[in-house]
Every structure is written in C-alpha cells, then in structure tokens.
Design a protein around this motif. Structure first.
Motif, PDB file in Angstrom:
ATOM      1  N   TRP A 117       0.992  -0.996  -0.092  1.00  0.00           N
ATOM      2  CA  TRP A 117       0.126  -0.154  -0.050  1.00  0.00           C
ATOM      3  C   TRP A 117       0.973   1.153  -0.116  1.00  0.00           C
ATOM      4  O   TRP A 117       1.954   1.220   0.862  1.00  0.00           O
ATOM      5  CB  TRP A 117      -0.838   0.229   1.196  1.00  0.00           C
ATOM      6  CG  TRP A 117      -1.928  -0.983   0.991  1.00  0.00           C
ATOM      7  CD1 TRP A 117      -2.097  -2.274   1.598  1.00  0.00           C
ATOM      8  CD2 TRP A 117      -3.218  -1.002   0.460  1.00  0.00           C
ATOM      9  NE1 TRP A 117      -3.143  -2.899   1.370  1.00  0.00           N
ATOM     10  CE2 TRP A 117      -4.008  -2.164   0.544  1.00  0.00           C
ATOM     11  CE3 TRP A 117      -3.865   0.319  -0.300  1.00  0.00           C
ATOM     12  CZ2 TRP A 117      -5.315  -2.297  -0.034  1.00  0.00           C
ATOM     13  CZ3 TRP A 117      -5.125  -0.055  -0.795  1.00  0.00           C
ATOM     14  CH2 TRP A 117      -5.741  -1.261  -0.868  1.00  0.00           C
ATOM     15  N   ARG A 118       0.516   2.229  -0.820  1.00  0.00           N
ATOM     16  CA  ARG A 118       1.325   3.439  -0.819  1.00  0.00           C
ATOM     17  C   ARG A 118       0.313   4.713  -0.813  1.00  0.00           C
ATOM     18  O   ARG A 118      -1.065   4.440  -1.351  1.00  0.00           O
ATOM     19  CB  ARG A 118       1.901   3.390  -2.175  1.00  0.00           C
ATOM     20  CG  ARG A 118       3.202   2.374  -2.142  1.00  0.00           C
ATOM     21  CD  ARG A 118       3.904   2.638  -3.386  1.00  0.00           C
ATOM     22  NE  ARG A 118       5.209   1.787  -3.559  1.00  0.00           N
ATOM     23  CZ  ARG A 118       5.453   0.689  -3.763  1.00  0.00           C
ATOM     24  NH1 ARG A 118       4.474  -0.211  -4.215  1.00  0.00           N
ATOM     25  NH2 ARG A 118       6.675  -0.130  -3.639  1.00  0.00           N
ATOM     26  N   ILE A 119       0.677   5.646  -0.681  1.00  0.00           N
ATOM     27  CA  ILE A 119      -0.268   7.057  -0.609  1.00  0.00           C
ATOM     28  C   ILE A 119      -0.219   7.884  -1.771  1.00  0.00           C
ATOM     29  O   ILE A 119       1.057   7.700  -2.432  1.00  0.00           O
ATOM     30  CB  ILE A 119       0.503   8.102   0.471  1.00  0.00           C
ATOM     31  CG1 ILE A 119       0.447   7.246   1.947  1.00  0.00           C
ATOM     32  CG2 ILE A 119      -0.320   9.451   0.535  1.00  0.00           C
ATOM     33  CD1 ILE A 119       1.193   8.128   3.077  1.00  0.00           C
ATOM     34  N   SER A 120      -1.417   8.030  -2.376  1.00  0.00           N
ATOM     35  CA  SER A 120      -1.273   8.513  -3.810  1.00  0.00           C
ATOM     36  C   SER A 120      -1.895   9.823  -3.593  1.00  0.00           C
ATOM     37  O   SER A 120      -2.145  10.578  -4.751  1.00  0.00           O
ATOM     38  CB  SER A 120      -1.988   7.697  -4.719  1.00  0.00           C
ATOM     39  OG  SER A 120      -3.406   7.829  -4.350  1.00  0.00           O
ATOM     40  N   GLY A 121      -2.545  10.296  -2.374  1.00  0.00           N
ATOM     41  CA  GLY A 121      -3.251  11.554  -2.276  1.00  0.00           C
ATOM     42  C   GLY A 121      -3.333  11.958  -0.868  1.00  0.00           C
ATOM     43  O   GLY A 121      -3.603  11.209   0.134  1.00  0.00           O
TER      44      GLY A 121
END
Length: 149
Positions: A117-121
């Motif tokens: 999981w990664r932060i996109s916004g």
C-alpha cells in the motif's frame, strides 16, 4: 484490516519525516501524488525531484518547530476497490507531550501496488499544507495562520 494497513503506513510516514529519510518516504508514496488543501486548488507532484523538494521543505519546517511526533487517529476507512482505499484520520502534531496545533482532519488515498500500500493523495487543511510549505505560521492558540497566499 484497513486500519492496520494505515497504522503501519502512518508510522512509516512519521518515521520518514522525523528522521529526514527520503528513501523511506519515497517507498510509501506513489507518483503522481496529489495534495488537496480543503477549500483551495489541489497540486500534484509528478516526479522524484518535485517530491524531494516538497519533502525537504516539510522536514525543515518540522525541525524548525521541534516536532517530535505525528499521530494519526483513524476515524474511518472506505474501500473504493480491492486496490484502493481512503482513510480519514485526525492528525496530531506534537512537540514532546504538547500539541503544536489543534488536531485536524486528514484524508489519505491509498493504492495497492506490487502487493504494498502506498499513498497517492492527501487532503488536509489549507493551513497545514501551507505550513508544510513554509507559507503559514502556528499561532499561540494552536491555529495555523496563512501568510496571505
């Protein structure tokens, strides 16, 4: 499950910011990443150089104010799909055991990429995002004050 995913990611985000570890920060962000100040125009960082500049500025502001911890209390999660979720949290920026500013709501859009999981916004208060870019001050009453930007 979503809460645990975010807590781990939030801990990594805090560690990256407080230790000025850009490699860790980059590993939990996906490009492009969009920052949305509530009530103002969003901006998008599309490459590593822009992300690095933004990171360095935020780290310098954190150090200037002596921030020792950033705690995010999860208020809710919304599974958009199997590979996307939105997490709403209350963000607490601390200097030792004292709040630097009043807690504020933040929403983070997460994407699963390569089984991570990664932060996109990130959507946050305009005061917080301006402060992170050196365009706002923190008042003695725990509020952000924008510098007319």
């Amino acid at each position: 499950m979503a809460e645990r995913v975010f807590e781990g990611l939030g801990d990594q985000l805090t560690k990256a910011l407080l230790s000025a570890d850009f490699d860790l920060y980059r590993s939990i962000m996906t490009l492009p990443v969009t920052f949305t100040p509530r009530g103002a125009k969003a901006y998008t960082l599309s490459d590593d150089a822009a992300l690095r500049d933004d990171f360095d500025l935020y780290v310098s502001i954190i150090r200037l104010h002596g921030v020792t911890d950033i705690y995010r209390l999860v208020l809710g999660t919304d599974a958009v799909s199997a590979d996307e979720m939105v997490v709403q949290c209350k963000t607490h920026i601390l200097v030792r055991a004292r709040l630097l500013v009043d807690p504020f709501e933040t929403r983070m859009r997460l994407l699963r990429q390569d089984d991570r999981w990664r932060i996109s916004g990130i959507e946050s208060s305009i005061g917080h995002l301006n402060w992170a870019m050196g365009r706002a001050d923190v008042l003695s009453d725990g509020q952000f004050e924008n510098r007319g930007v």
